[in-house]
Scaffold this motif. Sequence first.
Motif, short mmCIF file in Angstrom:
data_model
loop_
_atom_site.label_atom_id
_atom_site.label_comp_id
_atom_site.label_asym_id
_atom_site.label_seq_id
_atom_site.Cartn_x
_atom_site.Cartn_y
_atom_site.Cartn_z
N GLU A 76 7.16 -0.86 8.69
CA GLU A 76 5.90 -1.60 8.88
C GLU A 76 4.75 -0.65 9.22
O GLU A 76 3.65 -0.77 8.70
N GLY A 77 5.07 0.33 10.10
CA GLY A 77 4.05 1.30 10.50
C GLY A 77 3.57 2.13 9.33
O GLY A 77 2.37 2.36 9.15
N LEU A 80 1.36 0.12 7.10
CA LEU A 80 0.02 0.03 7.69
C LEU A 80 -0.77 1.31 7.42
O LEU A 80 -1.92 1.27 7.01
N LEU A 84 -4.04 1.53 5.13
CA LEU A 84 -5.30 1.89 5.77
C LEU A 84 -5.90 3.14 5.12
O LEU A 84 -7.10 3.18 4.83
N GLU A 117 -1.72 -11.84 11.04
CA GLU A 117 -0.51 -12.61 10.76
C GLU A 117 -0.89 -13.95 10.14
O GLU A 117 -0.29 -14.42 9.19
N ILE B 221 -3.66 2.35 14.51
CA ILE B 221 -2.48 2.05 13.68
C ILE B 221 -1.26 1.85 14.57
O ILE B 221 -0.50 0.90 14.38
N ALA B 224 -1.51 -1.37 16.28
CA ALA B 224 -1.34 -2.50 15.35
C ALA B 224 0.13 -2.78 15.06
O ALA B 224 0.50 -3.90 14.71
N GLU B 225 0.97 -1.76 15.23
CA GLU B 225 2.41 -1.95 14.99
C GLU B 225 3.04 -2.79 16.09
O GLU B 225 4.07 -3.41 15.90
N LYS B 227 3.32 -5.76 18.76
CA LYS B 227 2.87 -7.14 18.94
C LYS B 227 2.45 -7.33 20.40
O LYS B 227 3.18 -6.97 21.31
#
Lengths: 154, 504
Positions: A76-77, A80, A84, A117, B221, B224-225, B227
């Motif tokens: 996920e990182g 992102l 970006l 989300e 970043i 943002a990872e 929660k």
Amino acid sequence: MEMKKADQITGVLLLALSIYIILTGLSLELWWGDEGPGPGFVPFWIGLLLSISSILLIISTFNKKYKVESGTFSKEGLKLLFTLTISAVAAGLMAHVVGMVISMGLLAGFLATFFAEERKIFTTIGILVILPIILYLIFQVALDVPFPKGILGL
Amino acid sequence: MLETFSSLLYGFTVAITPINILYCLIGVVTGTIIGALPGLGPSAGLAVLLPITFGADPVSGIIMLAGIYYGAMYGGSITSILINTPGDSAAVMTTLDGYPLAQRGKAGPAMGMAAFSSFIGGTFGVIVFTFLAPALAKAALSFGPPEYFALMVLGLTTLSGMTGESPVKGFISALVGLFLGIVGLDLVTGKPRFTFGMMELFSGIDFIPVAMGVFGIAEIIVAAEEKVNIEGLKNADLRWHKLFPSAMDWARSKWVIARGSVIGFIIGMLPGAGATIASFISYGMAKKVSKHPEQFGTGAIEGVAAPESANNAASTGAFVPLLTLGVPGSASTAILMGALMMFGLRPGPMLFERNPEFVWGLIASMYVGNIMLILMVLLFVPVFVRVLQVPKPSLNAVVIAFILVGAYSLNNSMFDVWLTIGFGLLGYFMKKMRYPGAPMVLALVLGQLLETSMRQSLILSEGSFSIFFARPISAVLMVIALSAIFLPLIKSMLKRVKVKNVSA
């Protein structure tokens, strides 16, 4: 990727960088007579200290006990990061076409939607409209920054 | 003493002008909001908002930046208390008791105590700074290039050795920063170094894109990872009359605040230590001398007062080496130093002689800023909390756009935008692999000064390195700096030997 492996890879990459810095330092002048160090002196020492530090880092990976962790880099990182980076580069390139403030508004609108989300169209539209106005007022009107202007002249 | 008072009064005439009060207000408010965003601390706040000061007069610009700095230092406590997520590392200790207090319905007094202790710590720091700084600046006038070189080495080695989990990674970060600092034309011979034929690199790599990338983009970043549950922000009762701690709270906290302020200021002055370590030591000390140490960690109000008074006093203490010696000891003060140089000012002892309106205007603005901060908090905490309820993805997206526009406005060049994105990538990998970013930024800011003072010293000594150990002040500083390098290594070797002995 495990932290141990990641440390070993960065250790090797840093060692390669340090060798490059040392060689470049040597190719520039190290000393000029009695007048003190030349332009290659500081790079040479930085390279040397960096090479020692990277060797210490590599050696430490064999002695150190690493905590058991689920991968240092999450999917996920990285997703992102990738999104970006690509979108920021695209916005930078678009600045010459649509203008800086509009391209940055588009970037923020896209990222807000991508990061979210629950996607809310009003939030995206709000950012697309309000952010360029704020950026325009702060940077162009108040600070007089000459942004690249696009086809709209903004 | 009288001279200091008259200089301070003069400073107030500079600081209390409508435009400077406005800049201070903008700094405190934006700093508090940025500091409250999880992941973004004072360094990020300063880096992100620095471009707004580009068009300003240096005094106004630095007043705003100082406001951002201590606003962010307080802002970190808001999310620490309400949602158990520290806004920055200096607010980590505040979560230990702040969040349990919020869970017991005492978010208001906890927030109030954080604000009052920040105010007291900050104001105490400014008062000591007012009297200490001119004396120290006078003493520093006798410093020559070897002393400056030794001071910078000391700042770099202590920061590298003390931040992050591994001293080796801290030193690597600093060395990479020094390498970035030597990119460009050599100041003495004019020879290009590591420029790869790119004209944009001839003038060197500016610290702003690096700081914006490493502290801004990368932190966003990473944040943002994760929660973050913001339910606590919605449920807290933060009406202004709820923010005042009770008489009992004050009785329990008064000495803790006094101690925290002194500890914070002293540690803040030391290179490398900074607000985070100050808050840890202050909390530990408060727990140690408390009659009820068992209550710490379960919602003791002193557990909020101790770190908050210390981290704000430390943020003022950090101005001492920056303004009197011209050597910053942390990432935030390194950014402030870069900003000063951008304004054409060279921090150091001569600043007090050459630019008194700047120095005293800044000092006076710190008094004003602290008062402004406490008023803003007491009157507008619910507003700050509402801002934090704006969906995090939207806030992050806006901050990123702001960073890139700010990067462009540095030299009106897209090259700085690409650099910022590049350093954002590098910063992300550094963060993930536990390389601290602060030594890199500090080394980049100090890089050229370090090289210049070293060359000047070697010219003085005709090439002999003994000059750094022949003069008493530089010798002492160099010995401390070298021990900062070798002590962590010796310590880890001893630890390994001990472990081997035990297992044998």
